[in-house]
Write a protein that holds these residues in place. Structure first.
Motif, short mmCIF file in Angstrom:
data_model
loop_
_atom_site.label_atom_id
_atom_site.label_comp_id
_atom_site.label_asym_id
_atom_site.label_seq_id
_atom_site.Cartn_x
_atom_site.Cartn_y
_atom_site.Cartn_z
N LEU A 137 -15.46 9.84 41.48
CA LEU A 137 -16.62 8.96 41.62
C LEU A 137 -17.84 9.58 40.96
O LEU A 137 -18.65 8.89 40.34
CB LEU A 137 -16.90 8.69 43.10
N MET A 138 -17.97 10.90 41.08
CA MET A 138 -19.11 11.60 40.46
C MET A 138 -19.03 11.51 38.93
O MET A 138 -20.05 11.31 38.26
CB MET A 138 -19.11 13.07 40.90
N GLU A 139 -17.83 11.63 38.38
CA GLU A 139 -17.67 11.50 36.93
C GLU A 139 -18.08 10.11 36.47
O GLU A 139 -18.81 9.96 35.47
CB GLU A 139 -16.22 11.77 36.53
N ALA A 140 -17.61 9.09 37.19
CA ALA A 140 -17.95 7.72 36.81
C ALA A 140 -19.44 7.48 36.93
O ALA A 140 -20.06 6.86 36.04
CB ALA A 140 -17.19 6.73 37.71
N ALA A 141 -20.07 7.98 38.00
CA ALA A 141 -21.51 7.81 38.17
C ALA A 141 -22.27 8.47 37.03
O ALA A 141 -23.26 7.93 36.52
CB ALA A 141 -21.95 8.37 39.51
N ALA A 142 -21.82 9.65 36.60
CA ALA A 142 -22.48 10.34 35.49
C ALA A 142 -22.34 9.55 34.20
O ALA A 142 -23.29 9.42 33.41
CB ALA A 142 -21.89 11.74 35.32
N ALA A 143 -21.14 9.00 33.96
CA ALA A 143 -20.92 8.22 32.74
C ALA A 143 -21.79 6.97 32.71
O ALA A 143 -22.41 6.64 31.69
CB ALA A 143 -19.44 7.84 32.63
N TYR A 144 -21.88 6.27 33.84
CA TYR A 144 -22.67 5.05 33.88
C TYR A 144 -24.17 5.36 33.81
O TYR A 144 -24.94 4.60 33.22
CB TYR A 144 -22.35 4.26 35.15
N THR A 145 -24.58 6.47 34.41
CA THR A 145 -25.99 6.87 34.31
C THR A 145 -26.35 7.19 32.86
O THR A 145 -27.43 6.81 32.38
CB THR A 145 -26.26 8.10 35.19
N THR A 146 -25.44 7.84 32.15
CA THR A 146 -25.68 8.17 30.74
C THR A 146 -25.86 6.90 29.92
O THR A 146 -26.78 6.80 29.09
CB THR A 146 -24.51 8.99 30.19
N ARG A 147 -24.98 5.89 30.14
CA ARG A 147 -25.11 4.64 29.39
C ARG A 147 -26.43 3.94 29.71
O ARG A 147 -27.11 3.42 28.82
CB ARG A 147 -23.95 3.68 29.76
N ALA A 148 -26.81 3.91 30.99
CA ALA A 148 -28.05 3.25 31.38
C ALA A 148 -29.26 3.96 30.76
O ALA A 148 -30.20 3.31 30.29
CB ALA A 148 -28.17 3.22 32.90
N ALA A 149 -29.24 5.29 30.75
CA ALA A 149 -30.36 6.04 30.18
C ALA A 149 -30.47 5.82 28.68
O ALA A 149 -31.58 5.77 28.12
CB ALA A 149 -30.19 7.53 30.49
N GLU A 150 -29.33 5.67 27.99
CA GLU A 150 -29.36 5.37 26.55
C GLU A 150 -30.05 4.03 26.30
O GLU A 150 -30.88 3.91 25.38
CB GLU A 150 -27.94 5.35 26.00
N LYS A 151 -29.70 3.02 27.09
CA LYS A 151 -30.35 1.71 26.95
C LYS A 151 -31.83 1.80 27.24
O LYS A 151 -32.65 1.14 26.59
CB LYS A 151 -29.69 0.70 27.89
N LEU A 152 -32.19 2.60 28.24
CA LEU A 152 -33.60 2.79 28.61
C LEU A 152 -34.40 3.34 27.43
O LEU A 152 -35.46 2.82 27.07
CB LEU A 152 -33.68 3.74 29.81
N ARG A 153 -33.89 4.40 26.82
CA ARG A 153 -34.61 5.03 25.71
C ARG A 153 -34.61 4.14 24.47
O ARG A 153 -35.55 4.18 23.67
CB ARG A 153 -33.98 6.40 25.39
N ARG A 154 -33.57 3.33 24.31
CA ARG A 154 -33.49 2.45 23.14
C ARG A 154 -34.64 1.45 23.14
O ARG A 154 -35.09 1.02 22.08
CB ARG A 154 -32.15 1.73 23.13
N GLN A 155 -35.14 1.05 24.32
CA GLN A 155 -36.27 0.13 24.37
C GLN A 155 -37.59 0.88 24.60
O GLN A 155 -38.58 0.29 25.00
CB GLN A 155 -36.05 -0.93 25.45
N ASN A 156 -37.58 2.20 24.33
CA ASN A 156 -38.77 3.04 24.42
C ASN A 156 -39.41 2.96 25.81
O ASN A 156 -40.62 2.78 25.95
CB ASN A 156 -39.80 2.65 23.35
#
Length: 421
Positions: free
Chosen positions: A264-283
């Motif tokens: 579960l921790m691995e999955a949470a880390a992977a999904y957090t990484t994807r969300a953070a990428e989208k966050l930075r993509r919109q500055n």
């Protein structure tokens, strides 16, 4: 002539993406499945003719595969996202302004292009997109977004249109609107459609002729705008840049039930990484994070779901910090003895870079952390998703989505480039 808008829509988008790189798929029934190969989410015209409905569970369709030679694919989001980018870049070179509406649709601003001939220019756009990307599209042209949507529907449904239909100034526009049911109008959902039918408003023409006061009372200002647009009066502005998201959710069902905290921790880390990428993509930066997990409520077994929320003292876009918060929340809500179906991350209270309240005792945005994230994003953008990843995401974990029919990532992976013989 007033404003002119075109809606360009890719035909059977996911299926067409697969067909671009595999010519053997043309003329045969093709379906694309949802996450974990659960339901049908895209169908070729040949598959539609076999009676396969959108959203049908795949196990119900499986007997048809051998009988009709249906080709089946798991969702290949890397391929579909890149093909969308190629289509949108091609469209952007055809017009002075455009609005990307979805992964397979865009509104084009054609005002001032009338001297080319609107229908002829629509055919030029269709030919260019097909020639440059291999994607078949339909083009609907009208004096408003809503009419352009209806024109696109006509272009797609009627082969005699050749993929292009212009409703602007059409001599039989009333007959056309009279033949379109209210439930097929952009922005009219099922609840409004039922209400309109109950009051004798059955077609687009009926809605366009309904009194303004009545429409506003029954359907609010948005419904009134739809009625005006059906009359050819544009009142929905072109958005050349999509507004930044106010919240970002990253979550998918597991390929199998997960019981252990480590996975579960691995999955949470992977999904957090994807969300953070989208966050930075919109500055943007984020001030709040929620982590949640849940079991499968459709299974006859013990059920549990919970969530943990954090408010950050100052906004951040630093992935390692967000992963630490997600892990802390997961430890707080995790319970043994359950088979979990999904874990997810939601980023909320999102602000633009340079905005947001800073912590009195904090150091603000660390330029070294910002530079690190920019470098990671740049490398992953150039060489492919997860070229650089965080150890917390794990490697080769079996909790990932089940995708037994996945095609190659033809355009985003060096190891999966198409071979020409």
């Amino acid at each position: 002539m007033g404003e002119v808008v075109a809606l360009v829509d890719c035909n059977n988008f996911y299926v067409s993406c697969e067909r671009v790189f595999d010519p053997s798929l043309w003329g045969v029934p093709v379906v694309v499945l949802s996450n974990n190969d659960g339901n049908v989410i895209a169908r070729s015209n040949e598959a539609k003719q076999l009676g396969i409905e959108m959203g049908t569970p795949w196990f119900k369709c499986a007997p048809l595969v051998a009988r009709h030679g249906i080709r089946v694919f798991s969702s290949n989001y890397a391929l579909y996202g890149d093909m969308s980018r190629r289509v949108m870049e091609t469209l952007a070179g055809c017009v002075p302004a455009m609005e990307v509406y979805s992964i397979d649709e865009a509104f084009l601003y054609l005002t001032g292009m009338e001297h080319f001939g609107l229908e002829e220019y629509g055919r030029f756009i269709r030919t260019r997109v097909g020639g440059w990307t291999g994607m078949p599209v339909s083009v609907g042209i009208g004096p408003s977004k809503t009419l352009a949507k209806l024109a696109n529907r006509i272009a797609k449904k009627n082969p005699e249109c050749g993929g292009v239909f212009n409703i602007t100034g059409h001599p039989r526009v009333d007959d056309i609107l009279d033949g379109i049911a209210v439930e097929n109008i952009w922005g009219v959902g099922s609840r409004y459609a039922r209400m309109l039918h109950e009051h004798g408003v059955h077609s687009a023409l009926d809605l366009s002729r309904a009194p303004d006061a009545w429409v506003r009372k029954k359907m609010t200002v948005m419904g009134l705008r739809t009625a005006w647009e059906l009359r050819g009066h544009p009142c929905m502005e072109m958005e050349e840049a999509p507004p930044p998201k106010k919240a970002i959710v990253s979550s998918r069902s597991f390929g199998r039930p997960v019981e252990g905290l480590d996975e579960l921790m691995e999955a949470a880390a992977a999904y957090t990484t994807r969300a953070a990428e989208k966050l930075r993509r919109q500055n943007s930066l984020v001030c709040g994070l929620t982590v949640f997990l849940t079991t499968n409520r459709f299974k006859p077994e013990p059920q549990y779901s919970n969530a943990a929320t954090f408010s950050l003292p100052e906004p951040t876009g630093y992935t390692p910090h967000l992963i630490r918060l997600a892990h802390a929340g997961l430890r707080r809500i995790y319970r043994t003895g359950y088979r979990y179906k999904k874990v997810g991350i939601m980023l909320f209270d999102i602000v633009e870079q340079g905005e947001g309240q800073l912590d009195l005792f904090g150091g603000g945005v660390d330029p070294r952390r910002q530079a690190l994230m920019e470098t990671v994003d740049r490398l992953n953008g150039r060489f492919g998703k997860s070229t650089v990843s965080f150890a917390a995401e794990g490697r080769g974990s079996s909790w990932h989505m089940r995708r037994e029919h996945l095609s190659p990532r033809y355009t985003t992976s060096w190891l999966e480039l198409p071979l020409v013989r």
